[in-house]
Design a protein around this motif. Structure first.
Motif, mmCIF file in Angstrom:
data_model
loop_
_atom_site.group_PDB
_atom_site.id
_atom_site.type_symbol
_atom_site.label_atom_id
_atom_site.label_comp_id
_atom_site.label_asym_id
_atom_site.label_seq_id
_atom_site.Cartn_x
_atom_site.Cartn_y
_atom_site.Cartn_z
ATOM 1 N N ALA A 140 0.919 -1.330 -0.051
ATOM 2 C CA ALA A 140 0.040 0.012 0.032
ATOM 3 C C ALA A 140 0.855 1.195 0.013
ATOM 4 O O ALA A 140 0.592 2.172 -0.724
ATOM 5 C CB ALA A 140 -0.898 -0.034 1.054
ATOM 6 N N THR A 141 2.024 1.413 0.964
ATOM 7 C CA THR A 141 2.703 2.570 0.783
ATOM 8 C C THR A 141 3.571 2.898 -0.350
ATOM 9 O O THR A 141 3.610 3.882 -0.957
ATOM 10 C CB THR A 141 3.595 2.460 1.947
ATOM 11 N N ILE A 142 3.754 1.369 -1.088
ATOM 12 C CA ILE A 142 4.616 1.601 -2.449
ATOM 13 C C ILE A 142 3.780 2.120 -3.539
ATOM 14 O O ILE A 142 4.004 3.105 -4.142
ATOM 15 C CB ILE A 142 5.153 0.143 -2.902
ATOM 16 N N ALA A 143 2.600 1.540 -3.528
ATOM 17 C CA ALA A 143 1.520 2.314 -4.530
ATOM 18 C C ALA A 143 1.311 3.836 -4.153
ATOM 19 O O ALA A 143 1.193 4.626 -5.206
ATOM 20 C CB ALA A 143 0.267 1.300 -4.465
ATOM 21 N N MET A 144 1.075 3.962 -3.099
ATOM 22 C CA MET A 144 0.820 5.498 -2.610
ATOM 23 C C MET A 144 1.814 6.413 -2.962
ATOM 24 O O MET A 144 1.630 7.371 -3.473
ATOM 25 C CB MET A 144 0.248 5.279 -1.138
ATOM 26 N N GLY A 145 3.044 5.803 -2.771
ATOM 27 C CA GLY A 145 4.185 6.915 -3.016
ATOM 28 C C GLY A 145 4.268 6.879 -4.538
ATOM 29 O O GLY A 145 4.604 8.068 -4.895
ATOM 30 N N THR A 146 4.123 5.911 -5.174
ATOM 31 C CA THR A 146 4.317 5.910 -6.854
ATOM 32 C C THR A 146 3.101 6.870 -7.070
ATOM 33 O O THR A 146 3.149 7.790 -8.115
ATOM 34 C CB THR A 146 4.196 4.616 -7.258
ATOM 35 N N ALA A 147 1.988 6.547 -6.929
ATOM 36 C CA ALA A 147 0.682 7.539 -7.298
ATOM 37 C C ALA A 147 0.882 8.988 -6.861
ATOM 38 O O ALA A 147 0.694 9.910 -7.575
ATOM 39 C CB ALA A 147 -0.562 7.039 -6.795
ATOM 40 N N THR A 148 1.674 9.138 -5.648
ATOM 41 C CA THR A 148 1.888 10.514 -5.163
ATOM 42 C C THR A 148 2.920 11.374 -6.108
ATOM 43 O O THR A 148 2.592 12.542 -6.403
ATOM 44 C CB THR A 148 2.412 10.305 -3.631
ATOM 45 N N VAL A 149 3.939 10.753 -6.573
ATOM 46 C CA VAL A 149 4.931 11.344 -7.605
ATOM 47 C C VAL A 149 4.339 11.548 -8.787
ATOM 48 O O VAL A 149 4.377 12.837 -9.101
ATOM 49 C CB VAL A 149 6.121 10.481 -7.642
ATOM 50 N N ALA A 150 3.319 10.531 -9.055
ATOM 51 C CA ALA A 150 2.919 10.885 -10.480
ATOM 52 C C ALA A 150 1.939 12.036 -10.461
ATOM 53 O O ALA A 150 1.838 12.992 -11.420
ATOM 54 C CB ALA A 150 2.137 9.695 -10.930
ATOM 55 N N ALA A 151 0.910 11.954 -9.426
ATOM 56 C CA ALA A 151 0.055 13.370 -9.004
ATOM 57 C C ALA A 151 0.593 14.512 -8.818
ATOM 58 O O ALA A 151 0.330 15.816 -9.489
ATOM 59 C CB ALA A 151 -0.710 12.918 -7.784
ATOM 60 N N LEU A 152 1.854 14.556 -8.301
ATOM 61 C CA LEU A 152 2.322 15.824 -7.943
ATOM 62 C C LEU A 152 3.206 16.433 -8.949
ATOM 63 O O LEU A 152 3.532 17.684 -9.316
ATOM 64 C CB LEU A 152 3.258 15.851 -6.686
ATOM 65 N N THR A 153 3.933 15.605 -9.868
ATOM 66 C CA THR A 153 4.847 15.997 -10.975
ATOM 67 C C THR A 153 3.959 16.128 -12.405
ATOM 68 O O THR A 153 4.591 16.743 -13.095
ATOM 69 C CB THR A 153 6.055 15.034 -11.023
ATOM 70 N N GLY A 154 3.028 15.055 -12.669
ATOM 71 C CA GLY A 154 2.428 15.325 -13.831
ATOM 72 C C GLY A 154 3.232 14.386 -14.772
ATOM 73 O O GLY A 154 2.927 14.490 -16.114
ATOM 74 N N ARG A 155 4.284 13.960 -14.392
ATOM 75 C CA ARG A 155 5.142 12.809 -15.188
ATOM 76 C C ARG A 155 4.851 11.487 -15.390
ATOM 77 O O ARG A 155 4.021 10.844 -14.431
ATOM 78 C CB ARG A 155 6.601 13.142 -14.691
ATOM 79 N N PRO A 156 5.171 10.814 -16.288
ATOM 80 C CA PRO A 156 4.994 9.354 -16.317
ATOM 81 C C PRO A 156 5.792 8.667 -15.108
ATOM 82 O O PRO A 156 6.896 9.029 -15.206
ATOM 83 C CB PRO A 156 5.352 8.777 -17.781
ATOM 84 N N VAL A 157 5.288 7.818 -14.406
ATOM 85 C CA VAL A 157 6.149 7.428 -13.273
ATOM 86 C C VAL A 157 5.845 5.761 -13.179
ATOM 87 O O VAL A 157 4.854 5.222 -13.292
ATOM 88 C CB VAL A 157 5.607 7.851 -11.913
ATOM 89 N N ASP A 158 6.981 4.934 -13.430
ATOM 90 C CA ASP A 158 6.931 3.432 -13.322
ATOM 91 C C ASP A 158 7.675 3.058 -11.894
ATOM 92 O O ASP A 158 8.374 3.855 -11.328
ATOM 93 C CB ASP A 158 7.869 2.969 -14.489
ATOM 94 N N ILE A 159 7.418 1.896 -11.656
ATOM 95 C CA ILE A 159 7.997 1.426 -10.196
ATOM 96 C C ILE A 159 8.595 0.038 -10.326
ATOM 97 O O ILE A 159 8.011 -0.707 -11.095
ATOM 98 C CB ILE A 159 6.703 1.382 -9.306
ATOM 99 N N ALA A 160 9.726 -0.013 -9.694
ATOM 100 C CA ALA A 160 10.714 -1.359 -9.699
ATOM 101 C C ALA A 160 10.647 -1.789 -8.301
ATOM 102 O O ALA A 160 11.085 -0.895 -7.374
ATOM 103 C CB ALA A 160 11.917 -0.959 -10.231
ATOM 104 N N LEU A 161 10.672 -2.955 -8.293
ATOM 105 C CA LEU A 161 10.484 -3.708 -6.888
ATOM 106 C C LEU A 161 11.511 -4.810 -6.983
ATOM 107 O O LEU A 161 12.064 -5.402 -7.918
ATOM 108 C CB LEU A 161 9.071 -4.328 -6.743
ATOM 109 N N GLY A 162 12.351 -4.934 -5.762
ATOM 110 C CA GLY A 162 13.211 -5.972 -5.523
ATOM 111 C C GLY A 162 13.327 -6.619 -4.151
ATOM 112 O O GLY A 162 12.639 -6.105 -3.253
#
Length: 400
Positions: free
Chosen positions: A75-97
């Motif tokens: 949930a925090t990973i998804a929330m952080g990713t969506a936050t960056v996208a919403a605040l910057t207006g840029r395409p945002v991808d996420i990598a997990l390891g």
């Protein structure tokens, strides 16, 4: 074979100023690289740094991570990713390891176990959340009940799959997301459609892997797989394995990216920077096997024996960075880039070696841009129209 996409990852070299990362980001944007990877170790919080970069002038797409699944919840990973996208207006991808025992257990006090399973469960949950779904999931490691992001969903760059190849939950793997809003399949499994407005293009979910179990998990559920600190021969082996695992899962093989340390016309202190940077990786699970396979088993055994890091550093030869990186003049860089492309990588993520005289790594990034645009020395004629070397827009799309 065509050249791969060229992206940039922010380096966090131990002997350099942390804020050099902002200069590297600016250079990558100016030179028109495919996207900017914003990782995380012991310096910046990836979400905060990505937001700062994304709010500055520029338009380069962002990829966050790889982030350790044992440190943050899905949930925090998804929330952080969506936050960056919403605040910057840029395409945002996420990598997990899965990171390492040092990072997960020792630094963050979290348990690190069943890493391949944890990676897969987190990937499936994060995918559903970023698609705007209300998620119900009760797995062996992760559990989430009724959470849905309130921010706009990220429009998928490629198809998403939280289900098996036939659209149902895989045997032994609980389904993810609600039954509502499933769309048709296009070869990667079923896709989610959110009832919310769609955010900027992005949302690709990338999985970092190398070991057999991690590669198998990534082949089942990732949109893309990323490798780090590997030789072209290791890339080829992993690409083959991913293809075989994906075929067993009944889906198309995800494409492969590779992080590659690079330095144009390297000076001796640049090798020192890289050698310092890899000391901590030599005994990390997965990386130890990579370096051993690459021919540096003696150094790996020394690091694993508890020898002081200073002695390990002194034992690392310059040949180690060269084996898993790109070092040399423009012709050498072009040849090396071709080797990674021939091995099956469709994106090479440049980790530039920075110096006090070149804190942005601009010399290296500019040399590689010249290779991609065909304007650098040692680059074969393509027969196509020559790109305007001053046009970042053309450079960004030359490999798309």
């Amino acid at each position: 074979m065509p050249l791969p996409h060229l992206s940039v990852s922010l380096p966090y070299w131990q002997n350099r100023e942390p804020l050099d990362a902002l200069l590297v980001a600016e250079a990558a944007d100016k030179l028109g690289f495919h996207r900017l990877w914003v990782g995380e170790m012991a310096t910046f919080d990836a979400f905060a740094l990505a937001t700062a970069i994304g709010r500055a002038p520029g338009r380069i797409p962002l990829c966050l991570g790889p982030l350790a699944v044992g440190v943050r919840s899905p949930a925090t990973i998804a929330m952080g990713t969506a936050t960056v996208a919403a605040l910057t207006g840029r395409p945002v991808d996420i990598a997990l390891g899965t990171s390492s025992t040092v990072v997960v257990r020792d630094w963050h006090g979290r348990r690190r176990h069943r890493t391949a399973r944890h990676l897969e469960e987190t990937t499936r949950i994060v995918r559903a959340l970023l698609a705007g779904e209300k998620v119900e999931y009760d797995g062996l490691i992760e559990r989430i009940r009724g959470f849905r992001l309130r921010l706009p969903a990220l429009r998928p760059a490629v198809a998403r799959s939280a289900y098996g190849p036939d659209g149902s939950a895989e045997i032994g793997r609980p389904s993810v997301g609600s039954a509502r809003g499933r769309a048709s399949s296009n070869g990667h499994g079923r896709e989610h459609r959110s009832r919310f407005s769609v955010g900027p293009t992005g949302g690709e979910i990338i999985v970092a892997a190398f070991g057999e179990r991690a590669l198998e998990a990534a082949a089942r559920c990732a949109d893309r797989v990323v490798l780090n600190l590997v030789t072209p021969a290791q890339v080829a082996r992993c690409v083959t394995a991913i293809g075989e695992f994906a075929a067993r899962a009944g889906r198309a093989a995800p494409p492969v990216s590779v992080w590659v340390i690079a330095a144009a016309d390297p000076e001796p202190d640049m090798y020192t920077t890289v050698r310092q940077g890899v000391v901590g990786y030599l005994r990390a699970p997965g990386y130890d096997a990579m370096f051993t396979e690459a021919g540096f088993g003696d150094v790996v055994r020394l690091a694993s024996s508890g020898t002081h890091p200073r002695e390990v550093l002194a034992a690392i030869p310059d040949e180690l960075p060269t084996a898993v990186g790109m070092f040399g003049d423009a012709r050498t860089l072009a040849a090396r880039l071709g080797e990674y492309a021939d091995a099956g990588a469709d994106e090479v993520v440049i980790v530039p070696v920075t110096t006090a005289d070149d804190p942005a790594g601009y010399r290296t990034l500019d040399a590689l841009t010249g290779i991609v645009t065909g304007s650098g020395p040692g680059v074969p004629e393509t027969g196509g129209e020559e790109s305007d070397p001053e046009s970042a827009e053309q450079r960004r799309h030359i490999d798309e």
